[in-house]
Design a protein around this motif. Structure first.
Motif, short mmCIF file in Angstrom:
data_model
loop_
_atom_site.label_atom_id
_atom_site.label_comp_id
_atom_site.label_asym_id
_atom_site.label_seq_id
_atom_site.Cartn_x
_atom_site.Cartn_y
_atom_site.Cartn_z
N GLN A 99 -50.60 -49.93 -21.05
CA GLN A 99 -49.90 -50.48 -19.90
C GLN A 99 -49.32 -51.85 -20.23
O GLN A 99 -48.19 -52.17 -19.88
CB GLN A 99 -50.88 -50.57 -18.72
CG GLN A 99 -50.22 -50.87 -17.39
CD GLN A 99 -49.18 -49.82 -17.03
OE1 GLN A 99 -49.40 -48.63 -17.22
NE2 GLN A 99 -48.03 -50.24 -16.55
N THR A 135 -49.51 -41.70 -16.06
CA THR A 135 -49.89 -41.78 -14.65
C THR A 135 -49.84 -43.22 -14.16
O THR A 135 -49.48 -43.47 -13.03
CB THR A 135 -51.31 -41.20 -14.41
OG1 THR A 135 -52.21 -41.84 -15.29
CG2 THR A 135 -51.34 -39.71 -14.61
N THR A 136 -50.19 -44.16 -15.06
CA THR A 136 -50.23 -45.55 -14.59
C THR A 136 -48.84 -46.08 -14.26
O THR A 136 -48.65 -46.78 -13.29
CB THR A 136 -50.91 -46.46 -15.62
OG1 THR A 136 -50.38 -46.15 -16.90
CG2 THR A 136 -52.40 -46.24 -15.65
N GLN A 137 -47.83 -45.70 -15.10
CA GLN A 137 -46.48 -46.22 -14.82
C GLN A 137 -45.91 -45.62 -13.54
O GLN A 137 -45.26 -46.30 -12.76
CB GLN A 137 -45.52 -45.98 -16.00
CG GLN A 137 -44.40 -47.04 -16.00
CD GLN A 137 -43.23 -46.71 -16.94
OE1 GLN A 137 -42.99 -45.57 -17.28
NE2 GLN A 137 -42.49 -47.72 -17.31
N PHE A 171 -47.60 -44.44 -11.07
CA PHE A 171 -48.44 -44.71 -9.91
C PHE A 171 -47.81 -45.75 -8.98
O PHE A 171 -47.62 -45.51 -7.79
CB PHE A 171 -49.82 -45.18 -10.38
CG PHE A 171 -50.76 -45.53 -9.26
CD1 PHE A 171 -51.46 -44.54 -8.61
CD2 PHE A 171 -50.92 -46.85 -8.85
CE1 PHE A 171 -52.32 -44.85 -7.57
CE2 PHE A 171 -51.76 -47.17 -7.81
CZ PHE A 171 -52.47 -46.18 -7.17
N SER A 172 -47.42 -46.90 -9.55
CA SER A 172 -46.89 -47.95 -8.68
C SER A 172 -45.53 -47.56 -8.11
O SER A 172 -45.20 -47.89 -6.98
CB SER A 172 -46.81 -49.29 -9.42
OG SER A 172 -46.72 -49.08 -10.81
N LEU A 231 -56.15 -47.39 -21.88
CA LEU A 231 -55.04 -47.33 -20.94
C LEU A 231 -54.46 -48.70 -20.61
O LEU A 231 -53.25 -48.85 -20.47
CB LEU A 231 -55.50 -46.67 -19.64
CG LEU A 231 -55.56 -45.15 -19.63
CD1 LEU A 231 -55.93 -44.64 -18.26
CD2 LEU A 231 -54.21 -44.57 -20.06
N ASN A 232 -55.34 -49.71 -20.53
CA ASN A 232 -54.85 -51.04 -20.19
C ASN A 232 -53.94 -51.59 -21.27
O ASN A 232 -52.94 -52.24 -21.00
CB ASN A 232 -56.01 -52.01 -19.99
CG ASN A 232 -56.81 -51.64 -18.77
OD1 ASN A 232 -56.28 -51.01 -17.85
ND2 ASN A 232 -58.08 -51.99 -18.78
N SER A 272 -51.50 -41.62 -19.88
CA SER A 272 -50.90 -42.95 -19.92
C SER A 272 -49.68 -43.02 -19.01
O SER A 272 -49.30 -44.09 -18.54
CB SER A 272 -50.52 -43.32 -21.35
OG SER A 272 -49.63 -42.35 -21.86
#
Ligand code: ADP
Ligand code: ZN
Length: 671
Positions: A467, A198-200, A202-203, A463-464, A196
């Motif tokens: 997020q 990785t998504t934050q 990533f951007s 994950l969504n 979880s």
């Protein structure tokens, strides 16, 4: 199965090759090379295996004599550069260390089912995203100095601990080293403990480097997986962000490994091949002669001891970036300040939350327990609901309009009953203790006008959804966030000022070797979510052990003081990192067979200087997923080869096939 590094010349059609297949086979197999085909050592190939196809890697020429009618030929060569000698050595080393079949390590290198298949020509090939301008902050003097040391470490093996309080800019700092590696045309791997996260990041990193990093974790679709694997294997992914399995990917040109939150327990894989990704990362760095950066605000004792012994370098960032100050940590002594019946949020914590929300700030309530209540009992007869297949209580869950009892160790779930199965009394069932859902219910009652959200590891599967909640929290669309350990990790919520820990003692129960260390790390990380911007953070720990060294050192921000206490303890009791541990667990469905096998093993314990074997004893969870479990604990001196001891032992006494053996070298969890 020693690798032969002399074979760097192509092996031509007509000769025999030794192939390690991506299976749990006991040894490599010999195959014929069809005419017209040429392979190098390390080449990934496709071979027949039994009636199936398998991937494999060429280890070298084979000198085995095989009758012509038994000899099979390699099908084809995978479109990827051959694995380097260092990578092959790494695979064999991990297999030997973790006592797992080398083919299972190779399967991780191959990235799962057919990740290596060349993608079919993409229809109207999607354009690669345009490169963005690089957004790079100006580093503080301290950050600059730390970054300089990390950059200088590029080019050869070393391990450096990047040791900085939460919010001090560790991420910004190791990004400088990644940028330098990129400039030199090398790939970097950034490992994170939790998908979880990785998504934050990533951007954030896409903006920092002006190009999107490649993600690697278990949530990828097969197509994404194939694309990522190809890019990594062909050296086209300059930065890869991944969970622990990313460590085994066949980078063509790896120049740097960063292990973020290196202390995190999630780096230990507990199923299949049992390995610690941080420790294996250090070994990969050593074998490939590249630097490894271990980043944390609460480093593990293992890493601290390595650093103090001079084996690891040390760079520090002692201050939070900008104006942010460390939060104040307050203890709420639950022996003095009594909770009212069926409430779990103490009056002082309520007051602090009221005040924070009133100022337009946010609060976080932390409880590391999923569900509504950890135990259900019958008030008439005292019956407690237990999982039929595990030695654990069933946990009440109420989310999504479903009222159920669920086992957190297996898949067992049932509808919440009206009557007690034992005494048949109706409506007498009582919830004991709080879970996150029950806490949320209380928070809603106490603060009816606040906006609430729950972030638990249940949500993690989606994950969504994680997020969405993280974004809403970061954008101040939530006033009170209620979460399990997932909220403790790495998130940046600028308006969060009050953190309330409902049961700070939870992790201290159970007498695990690392209980105090883990509790400190977890509470410190949760505390570190507060006051990360302009407003000062306050953390309230509800505890019945305010005098405990963990609580005392937390309030004084005295991490190093606690570490010294823990190091002395470990040394005194010959515990890791001053000694080695392994566990050997036997499990099976037949209780008597397990006991017999354990007793038989006990009669064959090798006698070796310095080695101590405790057990057999029932594991702390004697029944798990319907299997009975008996455990041995092996303790040996730091310099000893615990694997060789185990191999000797297991060759002297072979338990029957119906019994599963589970070997855990450097165990982290003792359930
Ligand atoms: P850590 O990884 O140590 O928790 P981060 O690198 O995430 O710290 O930094 C915390 C916050 O401070 C982030 O929002 C980051 O962008 C910001 N920050 C850190 N260093 C700088 C800097 N030199 N200039 C601007 N912002 C910074
Ligand atoms: Zn169960």
């Amino acid at each position: 199965m020693k690798s032969d590094s002399s074979t760097y010349t192509p092996i031509k059609g007509g000769s025999l090759v030794e192939v390690l297949t991506a299976q749990a086979a006991p040894k490599p197999f010999t195959y014929a090379m069809p005419e017209g085909l040429e392979v190098l050592r390390g080449q990934l190939v496709n071979v027949p295996l039994g009636t199936k196809k398998s991937y494999g890697v060429v280890l070298g020429a084979s000198h085995e004599t095989i009758p012509a009618n038994k000899l099979k030929s390699i099908y084809s060569v995978v479109d990827a550069p051959p694995l380097s000698g260092a990578m092959l050595d790494f695979i064999l080393w991990v297999a030997d260390y973790c006592m797992a079949p080398a083919g299972n390590i190779l399967a991780m290198v191959l990235g799962g089912e057919s990740a290596q298949k060349t993608p079919k020509k993409e229809r109207a090939a999607k354009k690669e995203p345009e490169a963005q301008p690089v957004q790079k902050p100006t580093l503080s003097a301290e950050q600059n100095k730390a970054a300089g040391t990390l950059i200088k470490s590029l080019g050869s093996f070393s391990v450096t601990l990047l040791d900085g309080v939460t919010g001090s800019g560790k991420t910004e700092t190791f990004c400088e080293a990644i940028a330098a590696a990129m400039k030199q045309g090398q790939q970097s791997l950034l490992m994170l403990p939790e998908i979880s996260l990785t998504t934050q990041i990533f951007s954030r990193l896409a903006a920092r480097f002006g190009q999107a990093p490649v993600l690697w974790h278990s949530g990828l679709t097969p197509a994404q997986r194939r694309k990522a694997w190809q890019a990594i294997a062909h050296g086209k992914a300059p930065l890869v962000i991944g969970a622990r399995s990313a460590l085994f990917l066949p980078f063509q040109n790896l120049g740097l490994i960063v292990v973020d939150e290196e202390h995190d327990g999630s780096y230990k894989q507990e199923e299949g091949v049992i390995y610690h990704a941080r420790d294996m990362a250090v070994m990969r760095g050593k074998m490939q002669n590249i630097p490894v950066i271990l980043s944390s605000a609460t480093p593990s004792l293992e890493t601290i001891v390595n650093m103090k012994a001079g084996r690891y370098g040390h760079v520090t960032l002692p201050q939070r970036h900008g104006e942010a100050k460390p939060p104040s940590i307050h203890l709420i002594d639950l022996r003095e300040e009594k909770l009212t019946s069926k409430n779990f949020i103490s009056p002082s914590l309520q007051t602090a939350i009221h005040a924070a929300i009133g100022r337009g700030e946010q609060a976080l309530l932390f409880l590391n327990r999923r569900g509504y209540a950890p135990l259900t009992l019958c008030r008439a007869c005292g019956y407690r609901f237990q999982c039929p297949s595990c030695s654990s209580w069933l946990v009440e869950h109420r989310q999504d309009g479903k009222h159920r009892l669920i086992c957190h160790h297996c898949d067992y779930a049932c509808t919440y009953p009206r009557a007690c199965p034992s005494c048949k009394a109706e409506d007498k069932l009582a919830a004991c203790g709080p879970g996150i859902e029950r806490l949320a219910e209380e928070a809603k009652k106490l603060f009816p006008n606040a906006r609430h959200a729950i972030l638990a590891s249940d949500t993690q599967n989606n994950l969504n959804e994680v997020q969405r909640i993280v974004d809403a929290m970061a954008n101040s669309e939530i006033d009170i966030l209620i979460g399990t350990q997932i909220v403790a990790k790495g998130y940046h919520f600028p308006k969060l000022t009050v953190v309330g820990v409902i049961d700070a003692d939870l992790g201290l129960q159970g007498g695990d070797l690392r209980a105090a260390e883990r509790t400190f790390q977890l509470l410190y990380q949760v505390a570190g979510r507060s006051g990360r911007s302009d407003d000062k953070g306050h953390v309230y720990l509800q505890t019945t052990q305010p005098q405990h060294a963990v609580m005392q050192n937390l309030t004084k921000h005295n991490r190093d003081g606690l570490i010294d206490v823990l190091i002395k303890e470990r040394e005194k009791f010959h515990m890791p990192p001053f000694a080695r541990l392994a566990t050997l667990t036997l499990s099976g469905t037949n209780h008597a067979a397990i006991t017999n096998a354990a007793n038989d093993l006990a009669r064959h314990i090798p006698v070796q200087n310095g080695f101590k074997v405790l057990g057999p004893a029932p594991a702390p969870m004697p029944l798990l997923r319907g299997r009975h479990r008996q455990r041995f604990l092996i303790q040996s001196p730091k310099s000893s080869k615990i694997q060789a001891f185990l191999r000797d032992w297991l060759s002297a006494a072979k338990p029957p096939k119906s019994i599963r053996l589970h070997i855990d070298i450097d165990p982290q969890s003792f359930v």
